[in-house]
Motif scaffolding. Structure first.
Motif, mmCIF file in Angstrom:
data_model
loop_
_atom_site.group_PDB
_atom_site.id
_atom_site.type_symbol
_atom_site.label_atom_id
_atom_site.label_comp_id
_atom_site.label_asym_id
_atom_site.label_seq_id
_atom_site.Cartn_x
_atom_site.Cartn_y
_atom_site.Cartn_z
ATOM 1 N N ALA A 137 158.381 40.331 2.320
ATOM 2 C CA ALA A 137 157.699 39.411 3.084
ATOM 3 C C ALA A 137 157.616 39.816 4.598
ATOM 4 C CB ALA A 137 157.969 37.926 2.925
ATOM 5 N N GLU A 138 158.635 40.034 4.982
ATOM 6 C CA GLU A 138 158.751 40.391 6.543
ATOM 7 C C GLU A 138 157.947 41.614 6.503
ATOM 8 O OE1 GLU A 138 159.476 39.885 10.386
ATOM 9 O OE2 GLU A 138 159.660 38.413 8.706
ATOM 10 N N GLY A 139 158.008 42.727 5.762
ATOM 11 C CA GLY A 139 157.436 43.980 5.706
ATOM 12 C C GLY A 139 155.768 43.729 5.893
ATOM 13 N N THR A 140 155.453 42.757 4.842
ATOM 14 C CA THR A 140 154.037 42.371 4.718
ATOM 15 C C THR A 140 153.583 41.749 6.206
ATOM 16 O OG1 THR A 140 154.198 42.273 2.297
ATOM 17 C CG2 THR A 140 152.215 41.392 3.277
ATOM 18 N N ARG A 141 154.274 41.009 6.784
ATOM 19 C CA ARG A 141 153.962 40.189 7.791
ATOM 20 C C ARG A 141 153.828 41.151 8.933
ATOM 21 N NH1 ARG A 141 155.359 37.088 12.208
ATOM 22 N NH2 ARG A 141 154.814 34.927 12.003
ATOM 23 N N ASN A 142 154.575 41.942 9.180
ATOM 24 C CA ASN A 142 154.491 42.986 10.097
ATOM 25 C C ASN A 142 153.164 43.875 9.975
ATOM 26 O OD1 ASN A 142 156.889 42.302 11.364
ATOM 27 N ND2 ASN A 142 158.326 43.535 10.346
ATOM 28 N N HIS A 143 153.034 44.196 8.732
ATOM 29 C CA HIS A 143 151.847 45.218 8.454
ATOM 30 C C HIS A 143 150.245 44.235 8.771
ATOM 31 C CE1 HIS A 143 149.374 48.184 7.162
ATOM 32 N NE2 HIS A 143 149.065 47.696 5.608
ATOM 33 N N ILE A 144 150.500 43.064 8.432
ATOM 34 C CA ILE A 144 149.218 42.126 8.953
ATOM 35 C C ILE A 144 149.123 42.218 10.402
ATOM 36 C CG2 ILE A 144 148.438 39.808 8.850
ATOM 37 C CD1 ILE A 144 149.687 39.263 6.071
ATOM 38 N N LEU A 145 150.353 42.049 11.154
ATOM 39 C CA LEU A 145 150.359 42.049 12.783
ATOM 40 C C LEU A 145 149.745 43.430 13.144
ATOM 41 C CD1 LEU A 145 153.628 40.107 13.511
ATOM 42 C CD2 LEU A 145 151.175 39.787 14.490
#
Length: 212
Positions: free
Chosen positions: A8-16
């Motif tokens: 989830a954190e990796g996906t969130r950072n990728h979205i950013l």
């Protein structure tokens, strides 16, 4: 659970990361959540698992963009406790250096609306750090022509706007005059102005950040 949180954190950072690029290239209004998530490679509905809204995402993009600059601004404000006149000069020198770097690195690649948003946010973010520096200068004997809140806004949005909007060559040609004007607004004597130049290591050809 740990693997899920890491993902989830990796996906969130990728979205950013993707959002930063798209917002800067196309502007906030031209980026849709669906288009963003398509480039991320995730389901559009998953966006709201990570962010409350597109506006909230834009706010985080701006916070991440400004974070390193604010860290240096805080250091300069701290310096003002010991060397207030030098800190004020270096504060605007730093803004000029950042502006030049921004133009070199992004230039025409950033969408005009995104550039305007960054400029407006920059001017607002200048205020608390500039106020801390001005308080130190006043504590060292300056007698400004305006009350502190008004002076803070006047310098942040006046000198700040000049630096952000005018060509670097123009700024370099009139930097000394602008600095003298600021000193007059602060009610400093000519001797204080000369001392301010000496402590700051003023060079009209560039805005130095290194210690003298």
């Amino acid at each position: 659970m740990a693997r899920k949180q890491m993902f989830a954190e990796g996906t969130r950072n990728h979205i950013l990361e993707v959002a930063t690029r798209l917002f800067f290239e196309k502007g906030f209004d031209c980026v849709s959540v669906r288009g963003l998530m398509k480039q991320v490679g995730a389901d559009p509905g998953g966006f709201y698992y990570y962010f409350e809204s597109k506006e909230a995402l834009w706010e985080e993009v701006l916070q991440a963009f400004f974070a390193p600059y604010l860290k240096e601004a805080d250091r300069l404000a701290e310096e003002a406790q010991e060397r207030p006149y030098r800190a004020l000069t270096r504060f605007f020198f730093y803004l000029q250096d950042c502006t030049q770097s921004f133009r070199r690195e992004l230039g025409d690649r950033i969408y005009p609306a995104a550039r305007l948003s960054i400029r407006e946010r920059t001017l607002l973010l200048l205020e608390p750090y500039l106020e801390r520096i001005l308080k130190s200068i006043i504590a060292h004997g300056a007698q400004p022509m305006m009350e502190l809140p008004l002076l803070t806004v006047f310098l942040a949005h006046g000198i700040g706007s000049v630096i952000l909007h005018q060509p670097s060559e123009w700024m370099e040609s009139c930097g000394q005059e602008l600095q003298d004007t600021v000193c007059r607004l602060l009610g400093l004597t000519e001797a204080s102005v000369r001392e301010m130049h000496r402590l700051s290591g003023f060079d009209p050809a560039r805005f130095p950040l290194e210690e003298a």
